[in-house]
Design a protein around this motif. Sequence first.
Motif, PDB file in Angstrom:
ATOM      1  N   ARG A  63      24.154  41.160  64.121  1.00  0.00           N
ATOM      2  CA  ARG A  63      24.380  39.731  64.294  1.00  0.00           C
ATOM      3  C   ARG A  63      24.641  39.098  62.925  1.00  0.00           C
ATOM      4  NH1 ARG A  63      23.068  37.393  69.387  1.00  0.00           N
ATOM      5  NH2 ARG A  63      23.823  39.043  70.763  1.00  0.00           N
ATOM      6  N   PRO A  64      25.684  38.327  62.761  1.00  0.00           N
ATOM      7  CA  PRO A  64      25.908  37.658  61.470  1.00  0.00           C
ATOM      8  C   PRO A  64      24.894  36.540  61.281  1.00  0.00           C
ATOM      9  CG  PRO A  64      27.555  36.968  63.061  1.00  0.00           C
ATOM     10  CD  PRO A  64      26.731  38.010  63.747  1.00  0.00           C
ATOM     11  N   PRO A  65      24.739  36.093  60.042  1.00  0.00           N
ATOM     12  CA  PRO A  65      23.808  34.994  59.794  1.00  0.00           C
ATOM     13  C   PRO A  65      24.150  33.810  60.674  1.00  0.00           C
ATOM     14  CG  PRO A  65      24.638  35.884  57.730  1.00  0.00           C
ATOM     15  CD  PRO A  65      25.407  36.551  58.818  1.00  0.00           C
ATOM     16  N   GLY A  66      23.156  33.215  61.250  1.00  0.00           N
ATOM     17  CA  GLY A  66      23.426  32.074  62.124  1.00  0.00           C
ATOM     18  C   GLY A  66      22.222  31.778  62.974  1.00  0.00           C
ATOM     19  N   GLY A  72      20.915  36.957  59.681  1.00  0.00           N
ATOM     20  CA  GLY A  72      21.573  38.012  60.441  1.00  0.00           C
ATOM     21  C   GLY A  72      20.628  39.149  60.795  1.00  0.00           C
ATOM     22  N   THR A  73      21.168  40.173  61.432  1.00  0.00           N
ATOM     23  CA  THR A  73      20.370  41.353  61.770  1.00  0.00           C
ATOM     24  C   THR A  73      21.072  42.583  61.231  1.00  0.00           C
ATOM     25  OG1 THR A  73      21.525  41.716  63.848  1.00  0.00           O
ATOM     26  CG2 THR A  73      19.577  40.300  63.915  1.00  0.00           C
ATOM     27  N   ASP A  74      20.320  43.710  61.174  1.00  0.00           N
ATOM     28  CA  ASP A  74      20.897  44.931  60.608  1.00  0.00           C
ATOM     29  C   ASP A  74      21.315  45.889  61.712  1.00  0.00           C
ATOM     30  OD1 ASP A  74      18.609  46.035  61.569  1.00  0.00           O
ATOM     31  OD2 ASP A  74      17.751  46.541  59.609  1.00  0.00           O
ATOM     32  N   ALA A 254      29.507  44.471  58.181  1.00  0.00           N
ATOM     33  CA  ALA A 254      28.347  43.574  58.181  1.00  0.00           C
ATOM     34  C   ALA A 254      27.823  43.444  56.766  1.00  0.00           C
ATOM     35  CB  ALA A 254      27.257  44.118  59.121  1.00  0.00           C
ATOM     36  N   TRP A 255      28.536  42.646  55.969  1.00  0.00           N
ATOM     37  CA  TRP A 255      28.213  42.518  54.543  1.00  0.00           C
ATOM     38  C   TRP A 255      26.813  41.974  54.294  1.00  0.00           C
ATOM     39  CZ3 TRP A 255      27.101  37.438  53.843  1.00  0.00           C
ATOM     40  CH2 TRP A 255      27.668  36.539  54.767  1.00  0.00           C
TER      41      TRP A 255
END
Lengths: 292, 318
Positions: A63-66, A72-74, A254-255
Motif C-alpha cells: 500500500r502506498p503512503p496514504g 504505506g505498507t511493505d 514500492a519506493w
Amino acid sequence: MAVEAAVAPLAPPRRFPTLRRLFRHRLFLIGLVLFGTMVVLALGAELIAPHAPARMQFRMRFRPPGEGFLLGTDNFGRDILSRLVFGARLSLGIGFAVVLVTGIAGTIIGLAAGYFRRVDEPLMRAMDALMAFPAVMLALAIAAALGPSAVNAVIALSVVYIPRTARIVRASVLVVREMEYVQAALAFGGRHLWILWRHVLPNSLAPLIVQLTFIFAYAVLAESILSFLGVGPPPPTPTWGNMIAEGKDYIREAWWIAMWPGLAICLTVLGLNLLGDGLRDVLDPRLKVQQG
Amino acid sequence: MPPDAPLLAAQNLAKHYKVRGGGVLRAVDGVDLTVRAGDTHALVGESGCGKTTLGRLILRLVEPTTGSIRFRGEDLLALKPEAMRRMRRHLSVIFQDPYGSLDPRMTVAEIVGEPLRIFGQGTRAERRARVEALLAQVGLTPAHATRHPHEFSGGQRQRIGIARALALEPDLVVCDEPVSALDVSIQAQIINLLQDLQQSHGLTYLFVAHDLSVVRHIADRVSVMYLGRVVEEAPKAALFAAPRHPYTRALLAAVPQPKPGAPPPVPLAGEVPSPLNPPSGCRFRTRCPVAVARCAEDDPALRELAAGHRVACHLAEA
C-alpha cells in the motif's frame, strides 16, 4: 589577624553559561530537534504505532503512503510507520549502548595510557592494531563470528569504536597531566586515582563528549549496515537496516518501503552530527574549524 | 629530632636529565641546602639556574638523581610512597602561575578544601568551616567559596593558592616565585600577606625568586644559584651588604637603583652557558670579571668565610 580588604566585589554569577551558549547555537538546536524527535518516536513507539510492527495483512501488501497507513505498507503488508518507530527504538538503543560501552572502556584505556606512561605503549599499539582494520569490515567480521543479534552488534561496534575513543581521551590526558594543578594535587598528597578522578577526568571530558556524539551517529549508521548485510538483529525484528534490506527488492514498484527507514537514518545521523558540531564549538573551541 | 636541628637539610642534591642525543642536562648539580624552622630561605638566580627544579626536588615532585633530603628529622628519599604521601601534609607549596595551579573545574571551596579531603580531615561541615576560616585569613570572604577560579584576578587567585597551601598547617611551604606573575602593585600585598601568615602560623618558607628587591624584603637567608649550583649562601644582611661571589656582585649591581644620579647598572657580559655542557672548573668563570687560570681547573667548593656566610669562589677572602 588584620588583612587589608583584598577583594573587589564580584559580578553576580551567571548560571549554566555552557547551556546558554549551546542554546544560542542554531545548528545545535536543529540537531537537537532532529535527534530529539527520533528519541521521542523510539520511546513512545507503543503510543505512536497504529499497528503491531510484526502484524502481516496480506491483502494490504504494497500500500502506498496514504489513508490507513501513513507511510504505506511493505511486502508482507506490515505498517511501515509502526516498524519505523519500533526500529528507532532498536537502532537508537544499539547506538546508545555502543556509546555507553565505548565511552566507559575508551575512557579507562585512554586514562591509563595517558597517565601511567608505562602502559601507554602496549595499550596504544593494541588500539592501533584494531584501528588498522576498516571500521565496517571489522564490525562485520566480529558480528558474523558472534552470530546475528542486537547484543553482538553492540559488541562488534564497541570493539570498533573503543580505539578511537581511547585515543581522544589519551590525547587530552597527556595535556591535562602536565597542568600545574595536577602537580599541586600530587604535592598535597593526592593518590593517583584521586587525581585521575578529580582532576584529569573532568578536564579531559569535553573532547570525549563531542567524540561520543559522532560515535553515536556512526554506530546508528554502522548498525544499519550490519542489519542490511544480515549480521544485525535477525528479521523480522524491525531495525532500519532490516527494513531497507527487505525493501530494496521492490524499490522500483514500492519506493516507500526502503525510503522511510533510509530517511530516518539520514535525519538521525544529521541531527547527531549537528549536535556534535555544536558541542564541539562550545565545549572544545580549539577544535573549531576556522570559518572564512 | 634534636631541638636545634634544621627543619630541612638537603645534601649534594642533583637532578640530571638525559637528553635525546646522549647528553646530560645538569639542572641541579650537587646542592647543599639547610633551612631552619621559622626562617624564610630565598633561592635566587637567573631563569634556568635550577632554583625551581630544586624546589620541586625538595617536594619530591621531581625525583633527584643523587643526594639526600632530611625533613623533620626523616630521610625523605628513603620514604616509601605511602609514607611520603603522609609526609606531604607537613610540606606545602605555592606555585608561580595562579592560573595553571588551580583546577578550573573546581570551586574555590573545593580547591582550598582538597588537601583536607585528601587527608580525610574532619566532617563535611568542619571542612567547610575550616575553608571559610582559611579564606578569611587570606583576605577573601565565604561568599567567594562557591566561585570558580576564572572569576578572580591574578592576585585573588594567588590568595586562593595560599589558602590551599595552609589548609593542613604545614611546617615548610615551598614558594615557587609566588609573586613574579603578578602586577607590581599586587606583589606587595601578597608579600605582606605571606609575612603575616608566617608569623601567625609559624611557617618556614623556601622562597624561590629572581626579584632581588622581593628577596631583600622577605628573606632571612639567601642562597644564590648559578647553573645548577649554589655559589653563595649568607644571611640576607651580609649578602646584600657585602656580597663575596663575583656572580652575586654582578646580580646585585644589575638591580636598578631608584636614586637619582646612581650609576647605571653594569650588565654581565655573555650568556649563561648551557647546562648540557657546563664549563670546566668554576661554572661562572666564562663570565667572571676576575677569573684566573686556576678557575678553569679547580671546581671551587663552598667555603665558610664568616659565620654562616659560604662562598664557592677561589678568590673570595674572609
